[in-house]
Design a protein around this motif. Structure first.
Motif, mmCIF file in Angstrom:
data_model
loop_
_atom_site.group_PDB
_atom_site.id
_atom_site.type_symbol
_atom_site.label_atom_id
_atom_site.label_comp_id
_atom_site.label_asym_id
_atom_site.label_seq_id
_atom_site.Cartn_x
_atom_site.Cartn_y
_atom_site.Cartn_z
ATOM 1 N N GLU A 171 88.629 -72.063 -41.332
ATOM 2 C CA GLU A 171 88.198 -72.982 -41.237
ATOM 3 C C GLU A 171 86.869 -72.560 -41.286
ATOM 4 N N LEU A 172 86.146 -73.407 -42.223
ATOM 5 C CA LEU A 172 84.185 -72.818 -42.091
ATOM 6 C C LEU A 172 84.095 -74.165 -41.560
ATOM 7 N N VAL A 173 82.376 -73.950 -40.785
ATOM 8 C CA VAL A 173 81.534 -75.411 -40.662
ATOM 9 C C VAL A 173 81.163 -76.174 -42.251
ATOM 10 N N ASP A 174 80.668 -77.222 -41.922
ATOM 11 C CA ASP A 174 80.275 -77.194 -43.179
ATOM 12 C C ASP A 174 79.208 -78.500 -42.677
ATOM 13 N N LEU A 175 78.117 -79.730 -44.017
ATOM 14 C CA LEU A 175 77.862 -80.466 -43.216
ATOM 15 C C LEU A 175 78.589 -81.290 -42.438
ATOM 16 N N PRO A 176 77.380 -82.256 -42.199
ATOM 17 C CA PRO A 176 78.043 -83.460 -41.387
ATOM 18 C C PRO A 176 77.857 -84.346 -42.116
ATOM 19 N N ALA A 177 79.757 -85.002 -42.639
ATOM 20 C CA ALA A 177 79.529 -85.553 -43.271
ATOM 21 C C ALA A 177 80.011 -88.027 -42.538
ATOM 22 N N PHE A 178 79.525 -88.793 -42.796
ATOM 23 C CA PHE A 178 79.427 -89.978 -42.364
ATOM 24 C C PHE A 178 78.591 -89.701 -41.151
ATOM 25 N N GLY A 179 77.705 -89.565 -40.622
ATOM 26 C CA GLY A 179 77.579 -89.024 -39.354
ATOM 27 C C GLY A 179 78.246 -88.317 -38.206
ATOM 28 N N ARG A 180 79.218 -87.820 -39.213
ATOM 29 C CA ARG A 180 80.072 -86.193 -37.584
ATOM 30 C C ARG A 180 79.851 -85.392 -38.331
ATOM 31 N N PRO A 181 80.844 -84.231 -37.244
ATOM 32 C CA PRO A 181 80.434 -83.036 -38.216
ATOM 33 C C PRO A 181 81.868 -82.496 -38.677
ATOM 34 N N THR A 182 81.519 -81.567 -39.712
ATOM 35 C CA THR A 182 82.549 -81.415 -40.599
ATOM 36 C C THR A 182 83.263 -79.746 -41.134
ATOM 37 N N ARG A 183 84.299 -79.948 -40.745
ATOM 38 C CA ARG A 183 85.129 -78.551 -41.341
ATOM 39 C C ARG A 183 85.714 -78.876 -42.382
ATOM 40 N N LEU A 184 85.709 -77.483 -43.133
ATOM 41 C CA LEU A 184 86.246 -77.244 -44.739
ATOM 42 C C LEU A 184 87.138 -76.229 -44.348
ATOM 43 N N VAL A 185 88.190 -76.668 -44.476
ATOM 44 C CA VAL A 185 89.591 -76.009 -44.223
ATOM 45 C C VAL A 185 89.963 -75.478 -45.733
ATOM 46 N N TRP A 186 89.450 -74.470 -45.920
ATOM 47 C CA TRP A 186 89.901 -73.699 -46.973
ATOM 48 C C TRP A 186 91.134 -72.689 -47.406
ATOM 49 N N HIS A 187 92.135 -73.060 -48.275
ATOM 50 C CA HIS A 187 93.271 -72.870 -47.979
ATOM 51 C C HIS A 187 93.329 -71.834 -49.225
ATOM 52 N N LYS A 188 93.691 -70.856 -49.028
ATOM 53 C CA LYS A 188 92.689 -69.617 -50.084
ATOM 54 C C LYS A 188 94.468 -68.856 -50.387
ATOM 55 N N HIS A 189 94.581 -68.622 -51.861
ATOM 56 C CA HIS A 189 95.623 -68.133 -52.638
ATOM 57 C C HIS A 189 95.122 -65.794 -52.049
ATOM 58 N N ARG A 190 96.287 -66.166 -51.346
ATOM 59 C CA ARG A 190 97.143 -64.525 -51.081
ATOM 60 C C ARG A 190 97.043 -63.427 -52.765
ATOM 61 N N TRP A 191 97.466 -63.195 -53.347
ATOM 62 C CA TRP A 191 98.219 -62.078 -54.499
ATOM 63 C C TRP A 191 98.475 -61.279 -54.099
ATOM 64 N N CYS A 192 99.749 -61.269 -55.050
ATOM 65 C CA CYS A 192 100.781 -59.611 -54.709
ATOM 66 C C CYS A 192 101.779 -59.750 -55.827
ATOM 67 N N CYS A 193 101.623 -58.729 -56.179
ATOM 68 C CA CYS A 193 103.076 -58.452 -57.271
ATOM 69 C C CYS A 193 103.948 -57.382 -57.568
ATOM 70 N N ARG A 194 104.361 -58.447 -58.020
ATOM 71 C CA ARG A 194 106.069 -57.116 -57.143
ATOM 72 C C ARG A 194 106.846 -56.946 -58.204
ATOM 73 N N GLY A 195 105.425 -56.306 -59.224
ATOM 74 C CA GLY A 195 106.396 -54.922 -60.175
ATOM 75 C C GLY A 195 105.868 -53.745 -59.774
ATOM 76 N N CYS A 196 104.635 -53.580 -60.248
ATOM 77 C CA CYS A 196 104.386 -52.131 -59.757
ATOM 78 C C CYS A 196 103.917 -51.997 -57.740
ATOM 79 N N GLY A 197 103.858 -53.284 -57.276
ATOM 80 C CA GLY A 197 104.276 -52.915 -55.424
ATOM 81 C C GLY A 197 102.984 -52.525 -55.191
ATOM 82 N N ALA A 198 102.146 -53.236 -55.832
ATOM 83 C CA ALA A 198 100.399 -53.305 -55.158
ATOM 84 C C ALA A 198 100.044 -53.956 -53.636
ATOM 85 N N GLY A 199 99.047 -53.251 -53.111
ATOM 86 C CA GLY A 199 98.962 -54.160 -52.271
ATOM 87 C C GLY A 199 97.972 -55.328 -52.321
ATOM 88 N N SER A 200 98.589 -56.254 -51.535
ATOM 89 C CA SER A 200 97.902 -57.740 -51.489
ATOM 90 C C SER A 200 96.041 -58.408 -52.383
#
Length: 434
Positions: A60-89
């Protein structure tokens, strides 16, 4: 015209290559806009195989106000992993949305920097508008502001350099004063620019700053302007030996007024036996004495002469007043040779044994600073622009209710008075923000 509702939301959010997942509208909280980066697939750095999504952490990140109200940008990230070689995420970071380990989006950080630095708004005011913590805004201003003030092209060629001290803070239970030195471009025909601020008011700080500048840049400085300060004279002697040193006219006249005030207080105690009271003639004349004689009308001049006649039996205050006015007359002379002869005669006259001790002290000071005082008639530069920059510095100190960390103080005042190139704010690489 765009008709797709999803695309309209993405355009309103204004971030590149993101998908808008939804918006949470809570009555008593900020707007929360959920987004994710547009990532089709990722590949393992070890074996080169196709990676899989391990989980979807939310930031959750603080973002610029929208429509006169405080706004938060909720960023859904992608955490990847490899099931073949077992490398870390691993997580793919998009610096266009927010720098690493930041609590605020990149665009909000740039906006805060301009609001606090360029417009001189308080950090607390901007934090209230964003609905976030004070430290979140301040950290962003320092991070983005440092990149602006450290721009090597911000400091150009300087013809005249001014030095002056300002009070940084009062620290500790005894309110110990900590000073700093303003280094200002006072070149004629330009707007004053604060080049930098260094801690202390000794010769060490500005000398070290000058030694860090290129030799060619220092050789281009023709004049060094300062008040009657021994440490600053040492700075120019050591770091800019070829620059002509100029004593600021305002501070020369201020010194003469200070000596006049010392004489008035001494005579007051000797004649009345106490400090000045409202009915004492010399106390009533204190403001008229320090005012320029040309600014007194007929009534003011008559009143001053009458008060001196009543409270100055030996004429010491009157003599010191005449010495002050005569020294001020030095700056009405345009010819440097005539000014030098005028000052030499004045120094000799004030050094006479019959003069009050304050006048003799003024003579010794004028003799010690003779070359710097006369240099004004050749350079015609003063420390007035430095004092103007100090007013801008004090404005930042007032709205900030004081500072404790010198690094924060330096960046804030340079953003406001250092004239950075604000066009560079849009080109700062978020990956380099710390």
């Amino acid at each position: 015209m765009e008709c797709n509702p999803t695309r309209i939301c993405e355009l309103l959010v204004g971030l590149p290559e993101v998908n808008v997942l939804g918006v949470d509208d809570e009555c008593d909280g900020p707007l929360r806009v959920h987004v994710e980066s547009r990532v089709e697939r990722a590949w393992c750095r070890g074996c080169g195989g196709r990676a899989a999504v391990k989980d979807r952490p939310r930031v959750e990140l603080v973002d610029l106000p929208a429509f006169g109200r405080p706004t938060r940008l909720v960023w859904h990230k992608h955490r990847w992993c490899c099931r073949g070689c077992g490398a870390g995420s691993w997580t793919i970071i998009d610096d266009r949305i927010a720098p690493r380990r930041a609590a605020m989006t990149d665009r909000a950080g740039r906006w805060c920097t301009e609001q606090v630095g360029r417009s001189g708004r308080t950090v607390a005011e901007v934090a209230r508008e964003l609905g976030c913590d004070w430290h979140t805004v301040n950290d962003a201003v320092i991070a983005y502001g440092r990149a602006l003030v450290e721009d090597p092209n911000r400091v150009g060629d300087v013809d005249a350099l001014g030095l002056d001290e300002t009070l940084f803070c009062r620290r500790g239970p005894r309110h110990r004063h900590e000073w700093c030195t303003s280094i200002v471009d006072v070149s004629a025909g330009r707007c004053a620019q604060l080049l930098d601020v260094v801690a202390g008011r000794s010769a060490a700080g500005p000398s070290a700053w000058l030694e860090d500048r290129p030799r060619q840049w220092r050789d281009a400085i023709r004049y060094g302007v300062f008040d009657l300060s021994g440490p600053y004279r040492k700075t120019f002697n050591d770091s800019l030996p070829d620059a002509v040193q100029v004593a600021d006219p305002f501070h020369v006249c201020k010194l003469a007024n200070a000596k006049l005030d010392e004489c008035r207080r001494r005579v007051q105690n000797e004649t009345m036996g106490h400090r000045g009271r409202k009915d004492d003639p010399l106390y009533r004349a204190r403001r008229l004495l320090t005012k320029g004689h040309e600014r007194l009308d007929e009534h003011g001049n008559t009143k001053l002469m009458g008060l001196l006649e009543a409270g100055d039996p030996r004429g010491e205050v009157r003599t010191t007043w005449h010495a002050k006015e005569t020294l001020r007359g030095l700056y009405d002379i345009d010819n440097p040779a005539v000014a030098a002869e005028y000052l030499d005669e004045l120094i000799a006259d004030m050094a006479d044994a019959s003069m009050p001790t304050e006048v003799q002290s003024l003579s010794r000071t004028a003799r010690r600073w003779r070359e710097q005082i006369l240099a004004w008639h050749q350079a015609f530069v003063s420390n007035g622009p430095t004092e103007a920059v100090n007013n801008l510095i004090k404005r930042i100190k007032r709205v900030g209710f004081g500072f404790r960390k010198f690094d924060h103080y330096r960046i804030r005042v340079l953003l406001h008075a250092g004239r950075p190139n604000w066009d560079l704010l849009a080109t700062i690489n978020p990956a380099q923000i710390r």
